[in-house]
Design a protein around this motif. Structure first.
Motif, PDB file in Angstrom:
ATOM      1  N   TYR A 240       0.847  -1.194   0.000  1.00  0.00           N
ATOM      2  CA  TYR A 240       0.000   0.000   0.000  1.00  0.00           C
ATOM      3  C   TYR A 240       0.882   1.243   0.000  1.00  0.00           C
ATOM      4  N   VAL A 241       0.597   2.177  -0.918  1.00  0.00           N
ATOM      5  CA  VAL A 241       1.355   3.426  -1.049  1.00  0.00           C
ATOM      6  C   VAL A 241       0.462   4.567  -0.592  1.00  0.00           C
ATOM      7  N   PRO A 242       0.739   5.189   0.558  1.00  0.00           N
ATOM      8  CA  PRO A 242      -0.087   6.315   1.017  1.00  0.00           C
ATOM      9  C   PRO A 242       0.083   7.510   0.078  1.00  0.00           C
ATOM     10  N   SER A 243      -0.971   8.296  -0.033  1.00  0.00           N
ATOM     11  CA  SER A 243      -0.924   9.493  -0.874  1.00  0.00           C
ATOM     12  C   SER A 243      -1.902  10.517  -0.320  1.00  0.00           C
ATOM     13  N   PHE A 244      -1.683  11.744  -0.711  1.00  0.00           N
ATOM     14  CA  PHE A 244      -2.555  12.824  -0.256  1.00  0.00           C
ATOM     15  C   PHE A 244      -3.976  12.664  -0.791  1.00  0.00           C
ATOM     16  N   GLY A 245      -4.098  12.146  -2.008  1.00  0.00           N
ATOM     17  CA  GLY A 245      -5.424  11.976  -2.585  1.00  0.00           C
ATOM     18  C   GLY A 245      -6.231  10.857  -1.952  1.00  0.00           C
ATOM     19  N   ASP A 246      -5.579   9.949  -1.211  1.00  0.00           N
ATOM     20  CA  ASP A 246      -6.286   8.826  -0.575  1.00  0.00           C
ATOM     21  C   ASP A 246      -6.589   9.115   0.892  1.00  0.00           C
ATOM     22  N   SER A 247      -6.476  10.347   1.314  1.00  0.00           N
ATOM     23  CA  SER A 247      -6.694  10.672   2.720  1.00  0.00           C
ATOM     24  C   SER A 247      -8.174  10.597   3.074  1.00  0.00           C
ATOM     25  N   ASP A 248      -8.447  10.111   4.289  1.00  0.00           N
ATOM     26  CA  ASP A 248      -9.813  10.098   4.799  1.00  0.00           C
ATOM     27  C   ASP A 248      -9.989  11.097   5.927  1.00  0.00           C
ATOM     28  N   ILE A 249      -9.019  11.973   6.104  1.00  0.00           N
ATOM     29  CA  ILE A 249      -9.102  12.996   7.140  1.00  0.00           C
ATOM     30  C   ILE A 249      -9.949  14.137   6.603  1.00  0.00           C
ATOM     31  N   SER A 250     -11.005  14.459   7.291  1.00  0.00           N
ATOM     32  CA  SER A 250     -11.901  15.527   6.876  1.00  0.00           C
ATOM     33  C   SER A 250     -12.034  16.525   8.011  1.00  0.00           C
ATOM     34  N   GLY A 251     -12.310  17.727   7.660  1.00  0.00           N
ATOM     35  CA  GLY A 251     -12.478  18.792   8.642  1.00  0.00           C
ATOM     36  C   GLY A 251     -12.999  20.036   7.960  1.00  0.00           C
ATOM     37  N   GLU A 252     -13.493  20.931   8.746  1.00  0.00           N
ATOM     38  CA  GLU A 252     -14.025  22.171   8.217  1.00  0.00           C
ATOM     39  C   GLU A 252     -12.895  23.185   8.097  1.00  0.00           C
ATOM     40  N   ALA A 253     -12.701  23.642   6.892  1.00  0.00           N
ATOM     41  CA  ALA A 253     -11.668  24.647   6.661  1.00  0.00           C
ATOM     42  C   ALA A 253     -12.158  26.006   7.128  1.00  0.00           C
TER      43      ALA A 253
END
Length: 418
Positions: A240-253
């Motif tokens: 598995y190669v982590p990437s910014f596009g596969d992030s599941d971190i969500s938050g209100e900007a």
């Protein structure tokens, strides 16, 4: 007369015609120049916006398909040569579908995933190898803590049989094993470069692969053998190669300045900018050759002299006025005595003394001495300087000397009657 007038007018007509022909060309050159400037501004703005809005380029480190020094393509190819199947997965949602009982899960530090997503992904893998480490990873799987020791070389020195033929390695980072976690390739203080924990049904290993398993370091020492020992125990590896596009971190900007700005502000700013540019083009200065123009009035030198004199008198600056008077006298005496323009005041004083046949040093105080302190001394010095010039003129041109008695200088430099 008509022929002369025509001949005189012909060059002017040609010049007018050439000027009229040159004006359109100059106008087009200016328009092209402004067009180039506008295009450069638009291009620079687009590039800056692209760099600001583009996500960071990540995922190259320990990427099994990365050919660079920080990639891990060499290790993946060695595993394939040894008969293992290497499957590269770039979405954490697809990892569970690729895992089975004979699969090893390999991955770098999943910094873009939440703790829940990482634990859910590892829970389905019988063997997991973490190729990079962080304090969060050590805490998440209860493997231990970081250790400051970094030995030059380390051997297996543990009960894990797959590390028996690895040899020695030069680790980049050491760890203090937690209770129940085996530490291999240990240092003198008990820290280890490889941690092996978990249970009988689920094994989790951790090593700092950034200096062990990348393409630039895999051929060093026993790094390749250690990679095979960690990843080659099963017939299949899911990487598995982590990437910014596969992030599941969500938050209100947080709200930005653009979000808080009313919609009419941006068109108004653009309109003002265009209006300013149009005004600059309309009323801007047209650059061209310099044109010499005569002044509407003539300023006489005497007026400048009187103006400076009035300023000096108003400031009551006797030393400054004395310096100006002395400078003029020295310059005029140097010209009359043929001494040049860069001669010093004391040299002029000696030359004038020789011409007047008085001892040298007599005129030093008058031409190069201390400045007067008040107006009375200034007037006396100016009178003596004027009489010195008259005496030098009389000595240089005796035939033109006036018949009336005039002044001369005594051996002490004071005026005397002839």
């Amino acid at each position: 007369m008509t022929l002369v007038a025509d001949a005189a007018a012909a060059p002017g007509a040609d010049e007018a015609a050439s000027t009229a022909a040159a004006r359109p060309r100059g106008r087009w050159r200016r328009l092209v120049g402004w067009l180039v400037v506008v295009l450069m501004l638009i291009g620079g703005t687009a590039i800056a916006a692209r760099l600001v809005t583009a996500p960071p380029a990540v995922g190259a480190a320990l990427d099994p398909e990365g050919p660079g020094d920080t990639g891990a393509r060499a290790l993946a190819e060695i595993l394939r040569q040894q008969g293992a199947e290497v499957t590269v997965v770039r979405s954490h949602a697809d990892v569970s579908a690729e895992l089975d009982d004979g699969t090893t899960l390999a991955m770098a530090d999943p910094v873009y995933l939440t703790d829940e997503a990482v634990q859910e992904m590892v829970a389905d893998a019988p063997r997991t190898v973490l190729l990079s480490s962080s304090a969060r990873t050590l805490r998440l799987f209860d493997l231990g803590d970081s250790a400051p020791d970094r030995p030059d070389r380390a051997s297996a020195d543990c009960d894990e049989p797959e590390f028996a033929r690895v040899g020695t390695i030069v680790p980049g980072r050491m760890f203090a094993p937690a209770e129940g976690v085996d530490g291999c390739f240990t240092g003198q203080d008990g820290s280890a470069a490889v941690l092996v924990g978990g249970s009988e049904s689920q094994r989790i290993s951790l090593a700092d692969g950034s200096v062990l398993f990348t393409n630039g370091h895999l051929a060093e020492n026993g790094n390749a053998a250690l990679g095979l020992a960690l990843l080659g125990q099963t017939g299949r590896v899911v990487w598995y190669v982590p990437s910014f596009g596969d992030s599941d971190i969500s938050g209100e900007a947080p709200d930005t300045l653009g979000a808080r700005t009313p919609g009419w502000v941006t068109p108004a700013i653009l309109t003002l900018l265009l209006a300013g540019l149009a005004a600059a083009l309309w009323r801007g200065r047209r650059f061209g050759p310099l044109v010499a123009e005569t002044l509407p009035v003539t300023v006489r030198a005497s007026e400048t002299m009187h103006g400076r004199a009035r300023l000096t008198a108003k400031a009551a600056d006797a030393p400054h006025a004395a310096a100006a008077i002395r400078e003029g006298t020295v310059r005029r005496l140097a010209q009359r005595l043929a001494l040049g323009d860069r001669v010093a005041a004391h040299e002029v004083a000696d030359a004038a003394s020789d011409r007047l046949r008085i001892p040298r040093g007599t005129l030093q105080d008058l031409l190069a001495g201390d400045p007067p302190s008040d107006d009375q001394q200034l007037v006396e010095m100016a009178r003596r300087l004027a009489e010195l010039e008259d005496a030098v003129d009389a000595a240089l041109h005796p035939d033109l000397a006036p018949r009336t008695p005039t002044t001369d200088l005594d051996p002490e430099g004071h005026p005397r009657d002839r």
